[in-house]
Design a protein around this motif. Structure first.
Motif, short mmCIF file in Angstrom:
data_model
loop_
_atom_site.label_atom_id
_atom_site.label_comp_id
_atom_site.label_asym_id
_atom_site.label_seq_id
_atom_site.Cartn_x
_atom_site.Cartn_y
_atom_site.Cartn_z
N ILE A 43 -3.84 73.60 45.08
CA ILE A 43 -2.49 73.46 44.53
C ILE A 43 -1.89 72.19 45.12
N THR A 44 -1.42 71.30 44.27
CA THR A 44 -0.79 70.06 44.73
C THR A 44 0.73 70.22 44.66
N VAL A 45 1.38 70.08 45.80
CA VAL A 45 2.84 70.19 45.84
C VAL A 45 3.44 68.80 45.98
N PRO A 46 4.48 68.50 45.23
CA PRO A 46 5.09 67.18 45.32
C PRO A 46 5.92 67.03 46.59
N LYS A 47 6.31 65.82 46.87
CA LYS A 47 7.23 65.62 47.99
C LYS A 47 8.58 66.24 47.64
N PRO A 48 9.38 66.58 48.64
CA PRO A 48 10.68 67.21 48.36
C PRO A 48 11.54 66.35 47.44
N ASP A 49 12.46 66.99 46.75
CA ASP A 49 13.35 66.28 45.84
C ASP A 49 14.06 65.15 46.56
N GLY A 50 14.23 64.03 45.87
CA GLY A 50 14.82 62.85 46.50
C GLY A 50 16.33 62.81 46.48
N CYS A 68 10.93 75.58 53.03
CA CYS A 68 11.79 75.77 51.85
C CYS A 68 11.78 74.59 50.89
N SER A 69 11.69 73.36 51.41
CA SER A 69 11.82 72.18 50.55
C SER A 69 10.50 71.49 50.26
N TRP A 70 9.55 71.57 51.20
CA TRP A 70 8.28 70.87 51.01
C TRP A 70 7.25 71.80 50.40
N LEU A 71 6.94 72.89 51.09
CA LEU A 71 5.94 73.83 50.57
C LEU A 71 6.50 74.73 49.48
N LYS A 72 7.80 75.01 49.56
CA LYS A 72 8.49 75.86 48.59
C LYS A 72 7.73 77.19 48.43
N GLU A 73 7.52 77.63 47.18
CA GLU A 73 6.90 78.93 46.98
C GLU A 73 5.44 78.96 47.43
N TRP A 74 4.82 77.78 47.55
CA TRP A 74 3.39 77.76 47.90
C TRP A 74 3.16 77.88 49.40
N ALA A 88 2.54 63.37 42.17
CA ALA A 88 2.30 64.82 42.22
C ALA A 88 2.55 65.38 40.83
N PRO A 89 1.90 66.47 40.49
CA PRO A 89 2.10 67.04 39.15
C PRO A 89 3.51 67.54 38.96
N ALA A 90 3.96 67.53 37.71
CA ALA A 90 5.30 68.03 37.40
C ALA A 90 5.34 69.54 37.57
N SER A 91 6.48 70.04 38.00
CA SER A 91 6.66 71.48 38.12
C SER A 91 6.79 72.09 36.74
N PRO A 92 6.60 73.42 36.63
CA PRO A 92 6.78 74.07 35.31
C PRO A 92 8.15 73.81 34.72
N GLU A 93 9.20 73.79 35.57
CA GLU A 93 10.55 73.53 35.05
C GLU A 93 10.66 72.13 34.46
N GLN A 94 10.04 71.14 35.15
CA GLN A 94 10.07 69.78 34.62
C GLN A 94 9.31 69.69 33.30
N GLN A 95 8.18 70.42 33.21
CA GLN A 95 7.42 70.40 31.96
C GLN A 95 8.22 71.01 30.82
N GLN A 96 8.96 72.09 31.14
CA GLN A 96 9.76 72.73 30.10
C GLN A 96 10.89 71.81 29.64
#
Length: 666
Positions: free
Chosen positions: A238-245, A296-302, A40-48
């Motif tokens: 919009i591609t959302v990643p799997k929840p944090d591991g 909250c964890s899978w879809l999050k803001e999307w 899954a694509p990196a989130s904006p925070e991960q990119q920063q």
């Protein structure tokens, strides 16, 4: 001119085509690699933070740039060419799992190449491949019978609307917009597709005695919004990643464990009632927590992409949209580069802000505007400042949400998300089936709803055909005799095939209250051969559950056979439920949706007395002064509101609809 990504990669050496399905050996290795990785694509925070983008890592390895395993490199363009060649060579009757997998791979390649529309089209084509081929084969059989034995041909879903030949004549990047623009603008379509998974993991196991789930871990999702109507814009993905591991809790595994044990938990013998009710509370808590984690964890803001456009408070909506437009116009460095897609997403975030926390608003805006930091900051602050003004939209009416779910996600109750409470939602297996069913009923569809005209004997029923649900029969019989006395049907009698056919072909509504979906009395194959007129209400356990059929075939259910037969809408259960709770919902829904000539609303009936088969009013008004009863014409909305009477969350979460929105009018 090639892209920077392509320029940095050396050319793929030529390879001799393989004899397997027309796919060359390099492509087979590429597909094999993708089958071992989730991404899954990196989130904006991960990119920063400088975190790597998992999509880029996966594609680099796929294209031969892995440091750990040297491989002749390829360009994205060459990979895409090889994958498309697969469909050119194998235009018809290729393996369903391979078709679905390669479509999902192509979607990722197109996303990496900046081809969002093409990616959306591949994701659309990845849905319901097996079902679409079955509809095509059913059409061929019907045509052969007509040609050879002169049996009248039943015209159901048109295979020309199903893209079974892999040419995607109605959902390619060149044709998809003309297709969706024919659909009603009152619809809001969202497709949810699981990211590519290994073919070995796509096999559907069958247990000896029970149909059970495989306890798969949570994965990434592609969320595709498909605007409809004449003014529709291109689909948005919009591609959302799997929840944090970090957590050991996996919501999909927990849901599947719960559903695998549900039947045995409900049918087990308990020493006392307290133990039984403790079990029910535990089930409710587990499912409720899982749905919260879904949001909250899978879809999050999307999760806001599931919020259909508003049809109420349009002045407030327009004010919010104007605020976004003005902020963009005031930003000299960005106003010329902001695309229609970006504007749409920013406006969706702004009008959905009442359901988002501040950090979710910030995360979503930064994702949409990764480089325009000043504009992103201004929009974030403006949305947060207007949050109280936006809050009235929480209760505003919305368009109908048509949810297209990947078959591997069909057992998850997306409708139970708090965001969708009291909202009209229906399901479809693919955009092709949606469009084909729309074409069959479009003459009776007005403002996005199939119009059904009410009459006293509009429906029929089959209640307790197995003669072992006597309490249920008592409750439903007393309700029908009171609310719908002109309806005729069967109580405690096994229906013959002729009665079942007549119920489906000569009535607008068939209500079934018994075990399962009723296929024990009329086979699904017989349903496929019919032209069903009725909207079918199946209040039995697991009546809409998709059952695994073995191997790599996709799961299947009787609701698909009703859709094949052009039934406009099917209501049912995703898993096992108890009769008392579902009977309450049945009476509440039917009384809310279908008008009656009784003098008092169903809410005034004493439910304790009704449980014994008696109709008594809580307000002892001897004159029985007639009260104006306001019915909800929208079937989907009536179902959503009626779920509130269920005492068990497991019951309300099981109730779903498939098919077209229905409106019952006088």
């Amino acid at each position: 001119m090639s892209s920077p990504t392509e320029s940095a990669l050396r050319e793929l050496p030529s390879s001799r085509p393989s004899q397997h399905l027309g796919v060359d050996s390099q492509l087979q290795r590429n597909i094999s690699y993708l089958g071992k990785h989730q991404f899954a694509p990196a989130s904006p925070e991960q990119q920063q933070r400088g975190a790597p983008d998992l999509t880029k890592i996966t594609l680099n390895k796929l294209l031969g740039r892995s440091r750990t395993k040297p491989r002749p490199p390829a360009t994205l363009k060459q990979l895409e060419t090889q994958l498309n060649e697969f469909f050119r060579v194998n235009q018809l009757n290729i393996a369903v799992s391979e078709t679905t997998s390669i479509r999902k791979i192509l979607a990722i390649v197109c996303i990496a190449n900046g081809k969002e529309l093409e990616a959306c089209c591949h994701l659309i084509a990845s849905h319901a491949n097996c079902l679409r081929q079955q509809i095509f084969l059913r059409h061929l059989k019907s045509k052969l019978r007509a040609d050879i034995i002169k049996q009248p041909m039943v015209l159901n879903l048109d295979p020309n609307h199903l893209d079974v030949d892999n040419r995607c004549s109605i959902t390619s990047s060149k044709t998809v917009m003309s297709t969706v623009k024919k659909l009603p603008s009152e619809w809001y379509v969202v497709q949810v597709t699981a990211v590519h998974e290994p073919l070995k993991d796509s096999r559907h196991r069958i247990q000896n005695e029970e149909y059970s789930y495989l306890l798969k871990p949570t994965h990434g999702l592609h969320l595709v919004v498909i605007p409809t109507g004449e003014n529709a814009i291109d689909p948005i993905c919009i591609t959302v990643p799997k929840p944090d591991g970090d957590s050991s809790y996996d919501l999909r595994t927990e849901i599947e464990k719960l559903l695998n044990n549900n039947k045995s938990d409900l049918t087990a013998v308990y020493c006392n009632k307290d133990l039984y009710w403790k079990m029910r509370k535990k089930q409710n808590d587990q499912m409720s927590i899982a749905i919260q984690e879904l949001e909250c964890s899978w879809l999050k803001e999307w999760k806001i992409l599931f919020q259909a456009d508003y049809i109420d408070n349009l002045d407030l909506v327009q004010d919010i949209h104007s605020m976004i437009d003005k902020l963009i116009a005031d930003d000299n460095t960005s106003r010329k580069t902001i695309s229609q897609r970006t504007r749409w997403l920013l406006k969706k975030i702004a009008t959905s802000a009442w359901y988002l926390k501040s950090f979710e608003i910030e995360r979503a805006v930064k994702y949409v505007l990764p480089t325009q930091k000043k504009l992103a900051k201004n929009i974030i602050l403006s949305i947060i400042a207007k949050n109280k003004v936006i809050e009235p939209l929480k209760d505003a009416k919305r368009k109908v949400l048509l949810l297209i779910l990947d078959e591997c996600l069909d057992h998850i109750s997306f409708e139970s998300m708090q965001l969708l409470k009291h909202q009209p939602v229906t399901r479809f297996p693919s955009l092709h089936i949606l469009y084909a069913l729309f074409e069959q009923h479009k003459s009776s569809i007005k403002n996005g709803y199939k119009i059904v005209h009410h009459s006293d004997n509009i429906g029929t029923f089959i209640v307790n055909p197995s003669l072992d649900l006597m309490h249920m029969e008592t409750r439903i019989r007393s309700f029908l005799n009171h609310w719908l006395p002109k309806w005729e049907g069967l109580y405690g009698i096994k229906p013959d095939i002729e009665f079942f056919k007549k119920a489906l072909m000569q009535h607008e509504i068939l209500m079934y209250n018994g075990h399962g979906s009723g296929v024990q009395f009329m086979k699904g194959e017989d349903i496929e051969r019919m032209r069903v007129i009725a909207s079918v209400l199946l209040f039995g356990c697991s009546s809409l559950k998709l059952l695994p059929v073995g191997g790599r075939q996709a799961p299947y259910g009787v609701s698909y056979q009703y859709l094949m037969a052009c039934s406009p809408c099917i209501l049912g259960m995703l898993w096992e439920v108890t009769d008392g709770d579902i009977d309450r919902m049945t009476a509440e829904f039917m009384s809310k949706w279908i008008p009656s000539k009784v003098k008092k609303p169903w809410s005034d009936v004493d439910k304790v007395s009704w449980n014994r088969g008696l109709i008594e009013y809580t307000n002892k008004d001897k004159k029985l002064t007639r009260t104006i009863i306001e019915n909800e014409q929208d079937m989907l909305l009536a179902v959503a509101i009626s779920k509130d009477v269920c005492k068990q969350f497991m019951t309300s979460a099981a109730i779903v609809m498939r098919g077209l929105p229905i409106k019952l009018v006088d």
